[in-house]
Write a protein that holds these residues in place. Sequence first.
Motif, PDB file in Angstrom:
ATOM      1  N   GLU A 214       0.831  -1.200   0.000  1.00 27.50           N
ATOM      2  CA  GLU A 214       0.000   0.000   0.000  1.00 27.50           C
ATOM      3  C   GLU A 214       0.870   1.255   0.000  1.00 27.50           C
ATOM      4  N   LYS A 215       1.997   1.196   0.708  1.00 28.42           N
ATOM      5  CA  LYS A 215       2.909   2.338   0.718  1.00 28.42           C
ATOM      6  C   LYS A 215       3.498   2.577  -0.665  1.00 28.42           C
ATOM      7  N   ARG A 216       3.832   1.486  -1.370  1.00 27.09           N
ATOM      8  CA  ARG A 216       4.406   1.640  -2.709  1.00 27.09           C
ATOM      9  C   ARG A 216       3.424   2.298  -3.663  1.00 27.09           C
ATOM     10  N   LEU A 217       2.142   2.060  -3.476  1.00 28.65           N
ATOM     11  CA  LEU A 217       1.127   2.658  -4.332  1.00 28.65           C
ATOM     12  C   LEU A 217       0.767   4.076  -3.888  1.00 28.65           C
ATOM     13  N   ALA A 218       0.806   4.316  -2.577  1.00 28.36           N
ATOM     14  CA  ALA A 218       0.334   5.597  -2.044  1.00 28.36           C
ATOM     15  C   ALA A 218       1.261   6.753  -2.401  1.00 28.36           C
ATOM     16  N   VAL A 219       2.567   6.533  -2.352  1.00 28.78           N
ATOM     17  CA  VAL A 219       3.512   7.629  -2.605  1.00 28.78           C
ATOM     18  C   VAL A 219       3.363   8.193  -4.022  1.00 28.78           C
ATOM     19  N   PRO A 220       3.367   7.344  -5.067  1.00 27.64           N
ATOM     20  CA  PRO A 220       3.154   7.917  -6.410  1.00 27.64           C
ATOM     21  C   PRO A 220       1.792   8.594  -6.563  1.00 27.64           C
ATOM     22  N   LEU A 221       0.772   8.058  -5.900  1.00 25.18           N
ATOM     23  CA  LEU A 221      -0.552   8.666  -6.000  1.00 25.18           C
ATOM     24  C   LEU A 221      -0.573  10.048  -5.356  1.00 25.18           C
ATOM     25  N   LEU A 222       0.083  10.191  -4.214  1.00 22.65           N
ATOM     26  CA  LEU A 222       0.123  11.487  -3.549  1.00 22.65           C
ATOM     27  C   LEU A 222       0.846  12.523  -4.406  1.00 22.65           C
ATOM     28  N   VAL A 223       2.004  12.132  -4.938  1.00 23.30           N
ATOM     29  CA  VAL A 223       2.780  13.063  -5.760  1.00 23.30           C
ATOM     30  C   VAL A 223       2.006  13.440  -7.023  1.00 23.30           C
ATOM     31  N   SER A 224       1.456  12.439  -7.702  1.00 28.07           N
ATOM     32  CA  SER A 224       0.741  12.717  -8.946  1.00 28.07           C
ATOM     33  C   SER A 224      -0.536  13.509  -8.698  1.00 28.07           C
ATOM     34  N   SER A 225      -1.195  13.290  -7.544  1.00 26.59           N
ATOM     35  CA  SER A 225      -2.417  14.052  -7.257  1.00 26.59           C
ATOM     36  C   SER A 225      -2.121  15.537  -7.100  1.00 26.59           C
ATOM     37  N   VAL A 226      -1.003  15.862  -6.443  1.00 24.72           N
ATOM     38  CA  VAL A 226      -0.619  17.275  -6.308  1.00 24.72           C
ATOM     39  C   VAL A 226      -0.296  17.874  -7.670  1.00 24.72           C
ATOM     40  N   LEU A 227       0.490  17.151  -8.471  1.00 24.08           N
ATOM     41  CA  LEU A 227       0.871  17.662  -9.786  1.00 24.08           C
ATOM     42  C   LEU A 227      -0.347  17.828 -10.690  1.00 24.08           C
ATOM     43  N   LEU A 228      -1.273  16.883 -10.628  1.00 25.42           N
ATOM     44  CA  LEU A 228      -2.470  16.984 -11.460  1.00 25.42           C
ATOM     45  C   LEU A 228      -3.355  18.153 -11.037  1.00 25.42           C
ATOM     46  N   PHE A 229      -3.448  18.390  -9.726  1.00 26.70           N
ATOM     47  CA  PHE A 229      -4.244  19.526  -9.262  1.00 26.70           C
ATOM     48  C   PHE A 229      -3.635  20.835  -9.754  1.00 26.70           C
ATOM     49  N   TYR A 230      -2.323  20.968  -9.632  1.00 24.86           N
ATOM     50  CA  TYR A 230      -1.662  22.170 -10.133  1.00 24.86           C
ATOM     51  C   TYR A 230      -1.829  22.294 -11.650  1.00 24.86           C
ATOM     52  N   ALA A 231      -1.765  21.161 -12.360  1.00 21.84           N
ATOM     53  CA  ALA A 231      -1.944  21.188 -13.816  1.00 21.84           C
ATOM     54  C   ALA A 231      -3.350  21.646 -14.182  1.00 21.84           C
ATOM     55  N   GLY A 232      -4.353  21.200 -13.415  1.00 23.58           N
ATOM     56  CA  GLY A 232      -5.715  21.635 -13.670  1.00 23.58           C
ATOM     57  C   GLY A 232      -5.887  23.134 -13.455  1.00 23.58           C
ATOM     58  N   ALA A 233      -5.303  23.648 -12.382  1.00 24.11           N
ATOM     59  CA  ALA A 233      -5.387  25.090 -12.126  1.00 24.11           C
ATOM     60  C   ALA A 233      -4.657  25.880 -13.204  1.00 24.11           C
ATOM     61  N   ALA A 234      -3.487  25.397 -13.634  1.00 23.16           N
ATOM     62  CA  ALA A 234      -2.740  26.078 -14.694  1.00 23.16           C
ATOM     63  C   ALA A 234      -3.499  26.043 -16.017  1.00 23.16           C
ATOM     64  N   PHE A 235      -4.149  24.919 -16.314  1.00 22.21           N
ATOM     65  CA  PHE A 235      -4.945  24.814 -17.542  1.00 22.21           C
ATOM     66  C   PHE A 235      -6.088  25.824 -17.515  1.00 22.21           C
ATOM     67  N   ALA A 236      -6.723  25.971 -16.355  1.00 25.36           N
ATOM     68  CA  ALA A 236      -7.809  26.942 -16.241  1.00 25.36           C
ATOM     69  C   ALA A 236      -7.301  28.363 -16.476  1.00 25.36           C
ATOM     70  N   TYR A 237      -6.148  28.695 -15.907  1.00 24.46           N
ATOM     71  CA  TYR A 237      -5.634  30.064 -15.995  1.00 24.46           C
ATOM     72  C   TYR A 237      -5.145  30.410 -17.408  1.00 24.46           C
ATOM     73  N   PHE A 238      -4.375  29.502 -18.003  1.00 27.63           N
ATOM     74  CA  PHE A 238      -3.716  29.828 -19.267  1.00 27.63           C
ATOM     75  C   PHE A 238      -4.570  29.517 -20.500  1.00 27.63           C
ATOM     76  N   VAL A 239      -5.519  28.605 -20.376  1.00 24.30           N
ATOM     77  CA  VAL A 239      -6.306  28.200 -21.542  1.00 24.30           C
ATOM     78  C   VAL A 239      -7.767  28.642 -21.426  1.00 24.30           C
ATOM     79  N   VAL A 240      -8.389  28.281 -20.294  1.00 22.85           N
ATOM     80  CA  VAL A 240      -9.829  28.505 -20.166  1.00 22.85           C
ATOM     81  C   VAL A 240     -10.161  29.980 -19.945  1.00 22.85           C
ATOM     82  N   PHE A 241      -9.486  30.617 -19.004  1.00 23.85           N
ATOM     83  CA  PHE A 241      -9.823  31.993 -18.659  1.00 23.85           C
ATOM     84  C   PHE A 241      -9.742  32.957 -19.853  1.00 23.85           C
TER      85      PHE A 241
END
Length: 255
Positions: free
Chosen positions: A107-134
């Motif tokens: 579970e630890k081996r799966l959780a670490v990549p998920l935590l890192v990727s979840s943060v990066l994906l959230f930032y990517a979503g916010a950046a997509f909204a700012y630079f493309v959608v807005f």
Amino acid sequence: MTEEHGEDTPQTLISHLLELRNRLLKAVIAVLVVFLCLFYFSRELYTLVARPLMDAMPVGTQMIATGVASPFLAPFKLTLYLSIFGAMPFILHQAWAFVAPGLYKHEKRLAVPLLVSSVLLFYAGAAFAYFVVFPLMFQFFTTVAPEGVAVTTDISSYLDFVLALFLAFGFAFELPIAIVLLVATGLVTVEKLSASRAYVVVGCFVIGMLLTPPDIVSQTLLAVPMWLLFEIGLLFGRAVQRRQADQDDPATDGD
């Protein structure tokens, strides 16, 4: 034997609560430190966030503040939210450090990549909204204004609007993480998700309709990336499913 027994003894409820308090305190301190570093630039940060609308507004118009305290509260509120977003990796690290001792090794081996990727994906979503959608969305809004109507948006209303969109796109970009978790926990299979693709596409447009302003541009700009992220989630879900099958296969273990 005594020392090993002492290490394996579960922590008491009080010790867990104390550790939780310490983790929460560290997270709050991290947000406060980031806030103090950013507060001096709060006006510049607001100008930066307001840039997509200001660039789309007609020449000679500007944003307004209808509330007495709005010129101070709007940048203050934005800085606080940015501080939370900026400290999110540290906050998640504290959450991980609290729950990690109770997880199994796989579970630890799966959780670490998920935590890192979840943060990066959230930032990517916010950046997509700012630079493309807005830029596209505000350009559409300002051009469809009736003749004789001056586009002078209140700064507090604008901030609430864009923060909601930042959160909407940030969480929408977490779709691959949700799919991987569903597959990893056995709640659903990739085959079932693939068979429901048509419903998922419709659901993406429904979510786009609910989370974005009532215009086809912003709805499509949220729905299409969500569908693409769904397909990406299926790819990672298949990888997780194959890995679980290999671990459960006795022949593989024998090799």
